[in-house]
Design an enzyme around this catalytic site. Structure first.
Site, short mmCIF file in Angstrom:
data_model
loop_
_atom_site.label_atom_id
_atom_site.label_comp_id
_atom_site.label_asym_id
_atom_site.label_seq_id
_atom_site.Cartn_x
_atom_site.Cartn_y
_atom_site.Cartn_z
CD GLU A 57 1.11 -3.61 -1.28
OE1 GLU A 57 0.71 -2.47 -1.58
OE2 GLU A 57 0.44 -4.41 -0.59
CD GLU A 62 -0.96 -1.60 2.79
OE1 GLU A 62 -2.17 -1.35 2.60
OE2 GLU A 62 -0.05 -1.15 2.07
#
Length: 809
Positions: free
Chosen positions: A491, A415
């Site tokens: 995720e 991220e």
């Protein structure tokens, strides 16, 4: 100061051949001195540390607290920022003259400086990575030596609790002058056929002497039963103070493949000869297996499609903090395997090396990630030379881990917004990281984990091999633009819940959170940016090209207490004091007690094992005559629910529903509460697979202790986990018990930590008491260095006490 005499190669009195002796690892675990705070001259041998605290390694200086109630919940409100000094005195025996001595650190948080006898040996920065130094020229071979380590976390940044200090093991490596370099062996299998495999062993051998040497290396392969299967020899003239790779490819006939079901491990032995005498010998564990990703059919292991049923695990271990104890990690993996997990993603930093060893042995695939962001969370500062940092950190990361058969995918980061959007040369930095991974391991795919869906239009996927995206089907654009790459949900879910806690009514939407500071365990809540578990199950059923998912998270962890972080509680009209100190994401709580969601995953991921789990508990005196919804998690496809022997009807899963919960749960949303017994009978394909009952308990009247292992090792590292429960007179766990339990431990052990899974608890993790939380708590017992017995007794006011004995060998 206590002096530790290190007997190199186990015993000086034995017949000792300086040239022929193998390498020796010496664990520097015991008898350290520690002081928190900057301390002038602490690196000098003559410094007086007699008043310092005595500690063993691993050590996390911040986990003992105290909690800072108005502190940052995102890093657990623990005092991890600061400077800590460690000192250890040791002797090296006379016979070590002429040897090379390295010191290896598995992880120091953070920015460590290492001194030997007052001289700076070297510095490191990234607090999660392993590193080493050659300390030969700094040592007094025939006298006392002082090792000093300074750890400084002040410039480290984190989104969770990072720990502080020397939190992983430290070792000395002693070798002859000609030796295989640290992490210098690389084993891979270029050809795998049904009845034949080729194994390539490459050893980087260094001649650290001042003269040229005739070096021969015999590369051998041994079976899991330690039978030699094949060997070959290679020789070179190795110039003084140089290194060279010695590579041979060997044949293994009728290989047993490493797989999830049968994680077979072979051994590569590299024996180094100088002038005909053994100088070094190194054994490297490896597995023979093939991996590949396909664009439309996911992931293949040994040409068999495997749906990745993964979880993310942070590096911490609840009440133990960041301190790495192998048993704590092993227990986590065992619990995850019981839930149906077949893959682990380390989030989001270099893991302890033992984790990968365990995955190899237990048949767990490993998604190996090196960084969170490319900023201070990775200890990359404004003054950091990025190219240099990337090269040495990726080198250590990949070289250390590349022989593990469990590793199937490398990740260069998680991220990273500026990389995804190509801000500040983001793509250039991405390219640098990926290239260094491929330099040290060209045989596995590499990925970047993404969360900015629209950034895919910039096509950063050109630089790596697999689409990895977090949450909410954010892979959609990337998949459309590049359909020839596989997709992994790196995720998934981020469902939120508190073990044993339930609220009414059921939430209308996933982001309905109350001021209770707990999240209902009906498993219907998630942050705005995520989803509930069932959604990810559904998407993978509907989109067969997805290789699988990695749930956020397997275990709760310290820090990141969404939805009750500091900012969120202020928006609710509360103060920093109300912010929680640990997460709600786990399918298992902070101390390893399964939440209801554990059984939802197990019911779906392990379809051949009968699972029947009822929620909530059935103690609701304040709700007599009111609605208490009942959910059942089962691998069956339908079930009938009974309350006090009266049928409340059958429910069946609807595999075609667009409402994901209807596919994977059985729900009776309108049940009028009355005390008594719930019973569910589950069926699969019309055949009864079992039943489960849940009854209203009487008042809590006694304690029960259950230990996970009755015998542990007297090595100062081994752990026993004791579950404490409050029971009624019939032996049923009382689901509302919150009693304070006093603890008394005698014998050759100590209490390493206590906890109960309550994200709102600010009681210390090291204490002689623990509070039950919805009926349960956990005490962690650590062995000392002497065999014998340890007895733990638990007592509480008005309750019958209980005790358990642990054998220490």
């Amino acid at each position: 100061m206590i002096k530790q005499i290190i007997f190199l190669f186990f015993c000086v009195s034995l017949s000792y051949n300086l040239v022929a002796q193998e390498r020796d690892y010496i664990n520097l675990q015991r008898d350290w001195k520690f002081k928190l705070g900057e301390t002038a001259s602490a690196a000098l041998p003559e410094f007086d540390d007699s008043a310092w605290e005595e500690v063993d390694i691993p050590h996390d200086w911040a986990i003992s607290g105290p909690f800072e109630l108005e502190g940052n919940g995102s890093t657990a409100k623990l005092p991890w920022k600061g400077i800590g000094w460690y000192r250890k005195e040791f002797n090296i025996v006379e016979e070590a003259k002429g040897k090379r001595v390295h010191i290896i650190f598995d992880g120091v948080m953070a920015f460590p400086e290492v001194y030997i006898n007052g001289q700076l040996v070297g510095k490191w920065d990234y607090g999660y990575n392993s590193f080493y130094f050659d300390i030969t020229d700094f040592l007094n071979v025939d006298g006392s030596n002082l090792l000093a380590v300074k750890a400084d976390t002040r410039q480290h940044d984190s989104r969770w609790y990072p720990g502080a200090g020397i939190y992983r093991k430290v070792r000395l490596l002693v070798t002859n002058p000609v030796y295989v370099e640290i992490w210098g062996n690389h084993v891979h299998t270029p050809i795998i056929k049904p009845h034949y495999a080729e194994v390539t062993i490459s050893s980087s051998v260094k001649n650290s002497s001042n003269s040229d040497q005739k070096v021969t290396v015999i590369q051998s392969v041994y079976s899991p039963n330690n039978n030699k299967l094949s060997e070959d020899t290679i020789s070179y003239e190795l110039a003084a103070n140089t290194a060279k790779k010695f590579e041979r490819t060997l044949a293994v006939h009728a290989p047993s493949l490493w797989s999830i079901e049968s994680p077979t491990l072979y051994s590569a032995k590299s024996t180094v000869y100088v002038n005909g005498e053994v100088s070094d010998e190194l054994n490297t564990s490896f597995g023979i297996r093939s991996i590949r990703f396909t664009a439309d059919d996911g992931f293949y292991l040994n040409d068999k499609r495997v749906q990745l049923k993964g979880v993310n695990l942070h590096h911490g271990h609840g009440p133990l903090g960041a301190a790495f104890y192998p048993r704590a990690m092993e227990r986590q993996l065992q619990i995850m395997k019981d839930m149906g997990v077949n893959a682990i993603r380390n989030s989001h930093n270099v893991a302890a090396p033992e984790l990968l060893e365990m995955c190899d042995k237990m048949g767990l695939l490993f998604f190996n990630e090196v960084f969170d962001k490319y900023d201070a969370k990775a200890d990359i500062l404004d003054t950091t030379n990025f190219e240099n940092f990337a090269h040495r950190n990726i080198r250590n990361f990949v070289m250390r881990d590349r022989n593990h058969p469990s590793v199937f995918l490398w990740s260069v980061g998680n991220e990273i917004g500026d990389v995804q959007w190509n801000i500040n040369n983001g793509f250039d930095r991405l390219h640098t990281m990926v290239n260094y991974v491929k330099k040290y391991d060209p045989f596995r795919p590499v990925t970047l984990v993404n969360d900015q869906m629209e950034s895919a239009k910039l096509r950063h996927f050109r630089y790596y091999d697999v689409h990895s995206w977090n949450y909410g089907q954010r892979y959609r654009i990337a998949r459309k633009l590049e359909p020839d790459m596989s997709v992994v949900i790196s995720e998934s879910a981020s469902t939120l819940s508190t073990r044993g806690f339930y609220e009414f009514p059921l939430p209308d939407k996933k982001t309905d959170f109350t001021k209770s500071l707990q999240v209902s365990s009906y498993d219907l809540n998630a942050p705005w940016w995520a989803e509930i578990a069932d959604d990810d199950f559904m998407w993978q059923q509907d989109e067969a090209y997805i290789a699988g998912e990695f749930v956020w998270t397997g275990f709760d962890y310290l820090g990141e207490p969404t939805p009750y972080d500091n900012q969120s509680v202020k928006e609710m009209g509360m103060t920093d004091k109300e912010a929680s100190r640990s997460s709600y994401f786990g399918a298992v709580d902070l101390v390893g007690l399964p939440k209801d969601r554990f059984y939802l995953y197990k019911s779906y991921w392990v379809p051949n094992v009968n699972t029947i789990h009822i929620l909530p508990h059935w103690n609701w005196p304040e709700r007599v005559g009111k609605n208490v919804p009942v959910f059942v998690y089962t691998n069956g496809d339908e079930a009938e629910l009974f309350l006090n022997d009266k049928s409340l009807g059958k429910r069946a899963k609807n595999p075609m529903s667009e409402n994901s919960t209807e596919r994977f749960r059985l729900m009776w949303k309108n049940v009028t509460y009355e005390p008594g017994t719930l019973k569910v009978i589950a069926y699969k394909n019309g055949v009864k697979i079992g039943e489960e009952t849940l009854s209203t308990t009487k008042e809590v009247s006694q304690l029960k202790l259950t230990v996970d292992r009755k015998t542990i090792t007297a090595d100062g590292l081994d752990l026993a986990y004791v579950t404490v429960e409050g029971l009624d007179e019939n032996g049923n766990t009382h689901p509302l018990a919150m009693n304070r339990v006093k603890l008394k431990l005698t014998g050759n052990a100590e209490i390493a930590g206590v906890g109960n899974g309550n994200p709102q608890s600010f009681e210390p993790f090291q204490a002689n008491y623990v509070d039950l939380f919805y009926g349960k708590a956990v005490v962690i017992i650590k062995s000392r260095y002497k065999s014998g017995k340890a007895k733990l007794t638990a007592s509480a006011e008005g309750l019958k006490l209980d005790s358990v004995t642990i054998q220490i060998e």
